[in-house]
Scaffold this motif. Structure first.
Motif, PDB file in Angstrom:
ATOM      1  N   MET A 141      -3.681 -12.131   1.735  1.00 34.74           N
ATOM      2  CA  MET A 141      -3.843 -12.886   0.493  1.00 34.74           C
ATOM      3  C   MET A 141      -4.435 -12.063  -0.650  1.00 34.74           C
ATOM      4  O   MET A 141      -4.172 -12.352  -1.823  1.00 34.74           O
ATOM      5  CB  MET A 141      -4.722 -14.112   0.744  1.00 34.74           C
ATOM      6  N   GLU A 142      -5.236 -11.050  -0.343  1.00 31.15           N
ATOM      7  CA  GLU A 142      -5.928 -10.314  -1.390  1.00 31.15           C
ATOM      8  C   GLU A 142      -5.435  -8.872  -1.540  1.00 31.15           C
ATOM      9  O   GLU A 142      -5.198  -8.410  -2.651  1.00 31.15           O
ATOM     10  CB  GLU A 142      -7.447 -10.310  -1.122  1.00 31.15           C
ATOM     11  N   GLU A 143      -5.286  -8.156  -0.426  1.00 33.19           N
ATOM     12  CA  GLU A 143      -4.922  -6.740  -0.517  1.00 33.19           C
ATOM     13  C   GLU A 143      -3.434  -6.535  -0.758  1.00 33.19           C
ATOM     14  O   GLU A 143      -3.033  -5.568  -1.407  1.00 33.19           O
ATOM     15  CB  GLU A 143      -5.355  -6.003   0.746  1.00 33.19           C
ATOM     16  N   MET A 144      -2.600  -7.420  -0.222  1.00 27.48           N
ATOM     17  CA  MET A 144      -1.161  -7.345  -0.460  1.00 27.48           C
ATOM     18  C   MET A 144      -0.842  -8.191  -1.696  1.00 27.48           C
ATOM     19  O   MET A 144      -0.734  -9.416  -1.615  1.00 27.48           O
ATOM     20  CB  MET A 144      -0.384  -7.842   0.759  1.00 27.48           C
ATOM     21  N   LYS A 167       9.676  -6.673   4.716  1.00 26.70           N
ATOM     22  CA  LYS A 167       9.460  -5.282   5.103  1.00 26.70           C
ATOM     23  C   LYS A 167       7.970  -4.997   5.044  1.00 26.70           C
ATOM     24  O   LYS A 167       7.352  -5.129   3.987  1.00 26.70           O
ATOM     25  CB  LYS A 167      10.220  -4.333   4.169  1.00 26.70           C
ATOM     26  N   THR A 168       7.397  -4.623   6.168  1.00 23.09           N
ATOM     27  CA  THR A 168       5.959  -4.388   6.263  1.00 23.09           C
ATOM     28  C   THR A 168       5.714  -2.954   6.742  1.00 23.09           C
ATOM     29  O   THR A 168       6.269  -2.538   7.760  1.00 23.09           O
ATOM     30  CB  THR A 168       5.304  -5.381   7.240  1.00 23.09           C
ATOM     31  N   TYR A 169       4.885  -2.234   6.000  1.00 18.93           N
ATOM     32  CA  TYR A 169       4.623  -0.836   6.346  1.00 18.93           C
ATOM     33  C   TYR A 169       3.335  -0.371   5.672  1.00 18.93           C
ATOM     34  O   TYR A 169       2.794  -1.062   4.800  1.00 18.93           O
ATOM     35  CB  TYR A 169       5.783   0.058   5.896  1.00 18.93           C
ATOM     36  N   PHE A 170       2.848   0.787   6.095  1.00 23.34           N
ATOM     37  CA  PHE A 170       1.663   1.378   5.477  1.00 23.34           C
ATOM     38  C   PHE A 170       2.106   2.340   4.386  1.00 23.34           C
ATOM     39  O   PHE A 170       2.853   3.286   4.643  1.00 23.34           O
ATOM     40  CB  PHE A 170       0.816   2.122   6.512  1.00 23.34           C
ATOM     41  N   ASP A 171       1.683   2.070   3.171  1.00 24.20           N
ATOM     42  CA  ASP A 171       2.022   2.920   2.028  1.00 24.20           C
ATOM     43  C   ASP A 171       1.027   4.076   1.949  1.00 24.20           C
ATOM     44  O   ASP A 171      -0.158   3.861   1.679  1.00 24.20           O
ATOM     45  CB  ASP A 171       1.983   2.093   0.738  1.00 24.20           C
ATOM     46  N   SER A 172       1.533   5.271   2.192  1.00 24.88           N
ATOM     47  CA  SER A 172       0.652   6.447   2.210  1.00 24.88           C
ATOM     48  C   SER A 172       0.146   6.808   0.817  1.00 24.88           C
ATOM     49  O   SER A 172      -0.874   7.491   0.688  1.00 24.88           O
ATOM     50  CB  SER A 172       1.400   7.645   2.812  1.00 24.88           C
ATOM     51  N   VAL A 173       0.854   6.360  -0.228  1.00 27.24           N
ATOM     52  CA  VAL A 173       0.416   6.641  -1.600  1.00 27.24           C
ATOM     53  C   VAL A 173      -0.700   5.687  -2.004  1.00 27.24           C
ATOM     54  O   VAL A 173      -1.745   6.094  -2.507  1.00 27.24           O
ATOM     55  CB  VAL A 173       1.597   6.533  -2.583  1.00 27.24           C
ATOM     56  N   GLN A 174      -0.482   4.370  -1.758  1.00 26.22           N
ATOM     57  CA  GLN A 174      -1.494   3.374  -2.110  1.00 26.22           C
ATOM     58  C   GLN A 174      -2.605   3.269  -1.069  1.00 26.22           C
ATOM     59  O   GLN A 174      -3.631   2.646  -1.306  1.00 26.22           O
ATOM     60  CB  GLN A 174      -0.837   1.993  -2.263  1.00 26.22           C
ATOM     61  N   LYS A 175      -2.376   3.856   0.107  1.00 25.92           N
ATOM     62  CA  LYS A 175      -3.351   3.832   1.198  1.00 25.92           C
ATOM     63  C   LYS A 175      -3.673   2.402   1.656  1.00 25.92           C
ATOM     64  O   LYS A 175      -4.830   2.044   1.883  1.00 25.92           O
ATOM     65  CB  LYS A 175      -4.651   4.542   0.787  1.00 25.92           C
ATOM     66  N   LYS A 176      -2.636   1.595   1.799  1.00 24.35           N
ATOM     67  CA  LYS A 176      -2.842   0.229   2.277  1.00 24.35           C
ATOM     68  C   LYS A 176      -1.538  -0.322   2.826  1.00 24.35           C
ATOM     69  O   LYS A 176      -0.452   0.224   2.581  1.00 24.35           O
ATOM     70  CB  LYS A 176      -3.358  -0.664   1.152  1.00 24.35           C
ATOM     71  N   HIS A 309       9.451  -0.441  14.018  1.00 27.41           N
ATOM     72  CA  HIS A 309      10.250  -1.399  13.253  1.00 27.41           C
ATOM     73  C   HIS A 309       9.472  -1.873  12.028  1.00 27.41           C
ATOM     74  O   HIS A 309       8.296  -2.249  12.126  1.00 27.41           O
ATOM     75  CB  HIS A 309      10.641  -2.589  14.132  1.00 27.41           C
ATOM     76  N   TYR A 310      10.131  -1.867  10.888  1.00 33.38           N
ATOM     77  CA  TYR A 310       9.505  -2.225   9.620  1.00 33.38           C
ATOM     78  C   TYR A 310       9.902  -3.621   9.133  1.00 33.38           C
ATOM     79  O   TYR A 310       9.236  -4.170   8.256  1.00 33.38           O
ATOM     80  CB  TYR A 310       9.898  -1.219   8.539  1.00 33.38           C
ATOM     81  N   TYR A 311      10.971  -4.160   9.660  1.00 37.05           N
ATOM     82  CA  TYR A 311      11.529  -5.397   9.112  1.00 37.05           C
ATOM     83  C   TYR A 311      11.306  -6.589  10.044  1.00 37.05           C
ATOM     84  O   TYR A 311      11.344  -6.455  11.268  1.00 37.05           O
ATOM     85  CB  TYR A 311      13.027  -5.239   8.850  1.00 37.05           C
ATOM     86  N   THR A 312      11.094  -7.749   9.423  1.00 37.75           N
ATOM     87  CA  THR A 312      10.985  -9.013  10.141  1.00 37.75           C
ATOM     88  C   THR A 312      12.042  -9.954   9.598  1.00 37.75           C
ATOM     89  O   THR A 312      12.147 -10.140   8.387  1.00 37.75           O
ATOM     90  CB  THR A 312       9.597  -9.650   9.954  1.00 37.75           C
ATOM     91  N   LYS A 313      12.812 -10.531  10.499  1.00 38.00           N
ATOM     92  CA  LYS A 313      13.886 -11.439  10.081  1.00 38.00           C
ATOM     93  C   LYS A 313      13.377 -12.877  10.033  1.00 38.00           C
ATOM     94  O   LYS A 313      12.683 -13.336  10.935  1.00 38.00           O
ATOM     95  CB  LYS A 313      15.061 -11.349  11.059  1.00 38.00           C
TER      96      LYS A 313
END
Length: 362
Positions: A141-144, A167-176, A309-313
């Motif tokens: 709710m807050e960080e995403m 699509k859910t993943y760790f962004d290495s640029v934003q560090k979150k 896996h990065y994707y959720t259907k």
């Protein structure tokens, strides 16, 4: 007889795997011939999967137009005839959203509810579950930043087309951690795949402006190759001229989650290949697994690699033909909505014609 794998070979293999995993762009280490082979493979696979779902894609576009009440020019029974669009499909989608959203996103913000498994005589497991629930709910709710907004969009679009993705993943640029909504038309999977986990290819169509593309090239994320001017796309097809229109029109990149045998050992490992759709130019290749995903057999040789896996259907109603893409209210209410539109317009046209004839008699 197959040759036994020595401990030195196992260690060398582990070192090679770690080097591959840590490489930010494996494509930079490959020669032109290898990149051309990969380009042909991933582009051919994407086009094959896209063609396999063409009928579903066309139907989804028609249902979306119906829900948006898009008015197209009518010439029957005469030019300027009544063209009313009754919002039957739109109303059904909004009612689903109004019921589903409060259930999935409570007003208190407690989205995640961890479950306690097994006995918990002193209540310590429950306390830990509550802490996990609170922290993960805060992350969503807050960080995403766009998670809640994307969920709202998902719950109003899902009942219309039947299939959407996150699509859910760790962004290495934003560090979150990042979670974003991906439309079904932008995520291409073979129509007859059984699931995302079992699919041989998952291809996401990414629209990126020339400025952002150049930024990624300067940041050493993509290979610095000249792609020319972005092509002009219309209804999914591209114009090879590509020198008309707005200069900020985007390139269409394909991020394909697939399997490649880069080390020529007879076993294809999971990778993510990003390439430009028209030219097929490979911009980036990264590993789609970690060191913990590499499984060795009893002899110390490679047995398998479990892909990340990065994707959720998100599916609405399973398709009756058993295919990967589910269906929505568009299939169930679309024909009925068209019939209602026709009846309303016929009544209006009939009344208009009757008034016109009465005026002529006078």
């Amino acid at each position: 007889m197959p040759m036994q794998t020595t401990m030195d070979e196992v260690a060398t293999r582990a070192i090679d795997m770690r080097a591959v995993i840590e490489n930010n762009n494996i494509a930079k280490t490959l020669d032109k011939e290898k990149l051309t082979t990969i380009s042909h493979q991933v582009k051919k696979g994407f086009e094959f999967d896209l063609e396999s779902r063409r009928e579903w894609d066309q139907a989804a576009k028609e249902y979306t137009k119906l829900a948006l009440q898009v008015k197209e020019e009518k010439t029957y029974p005469w030019s300027g005839a009544s063209n009313v669009k009754y919002p039957l499909l739109s109303t059904a989608a909004m009612q689903f959203n109004a019921r589903a959203y409060p259930s999935l996103v409570p007003s208190g913000g407690r989205v995640v509810k961890a479950m306690v498994i097994g006995k918990d005589p002193d209540g310590e497991k429950q306390k830990k579950a509550d802490r996990i629930s609170t922290y993960m709910s805060y992350q969503l709710m807050e960080e995403m930043d766009s998670w809640e907004e994307d969920m709202d969009k998902l719950l109003i679009m899902l009942p219309i087309v039947g299939t959407l993705f996150k699509k859910t993943y760790f962004d290495s640029v934003q560090k979150k951690n990042v979670s974003k909504l991906v439309l079904a038309q932008n995520l291409v999977v073979n129509y007859w795949a059984t699931s995302l986990e079992e699919a041989e290819r998952i291809s996401e169509i990414i629209h990126i402006s020339p400025r952002n593309l150049k930024s990624k090239q300067l940041s050493d994320i993509y290979r610095d190759v000249d792609l020319g001017a972005p092509p002009v796309y219309e209804d999914g097809e591209f114009d090879k001229v590509g020198d008309i229109g707005d200069d900020t029109r985007p390139f269409h990149l394909i991020e394909q989650h697939c399997f490649l045998d880069l080390d020529d050992d007879g076993y294809a490992e999971p990778y993510v290949v990003t390439f430009e759709r028209l030219s097929g130019e490979v911009l980036r290749i990264t590993a789609r697994f970690t060191a913990d995903d590499v499984v060795l057999n009893d002899k110390g040789a490679l047995a398998q690699i479990t892909p990340t896996h990065y994707y959720t259907k998100y599916g609405f109603i399973p398709n009756a033909d058993g295919s990967f893409y589910d269906i929505g209210f568009g299939v169930l209410l679309g024909p009925l909505n068209e019939s209602v539109n026709t009846l309303i317009n016929q009544l209006i046209d009939s009344g208009h014609l009757k008034i016109g004839r009465a005026s002529c008699r006078e």
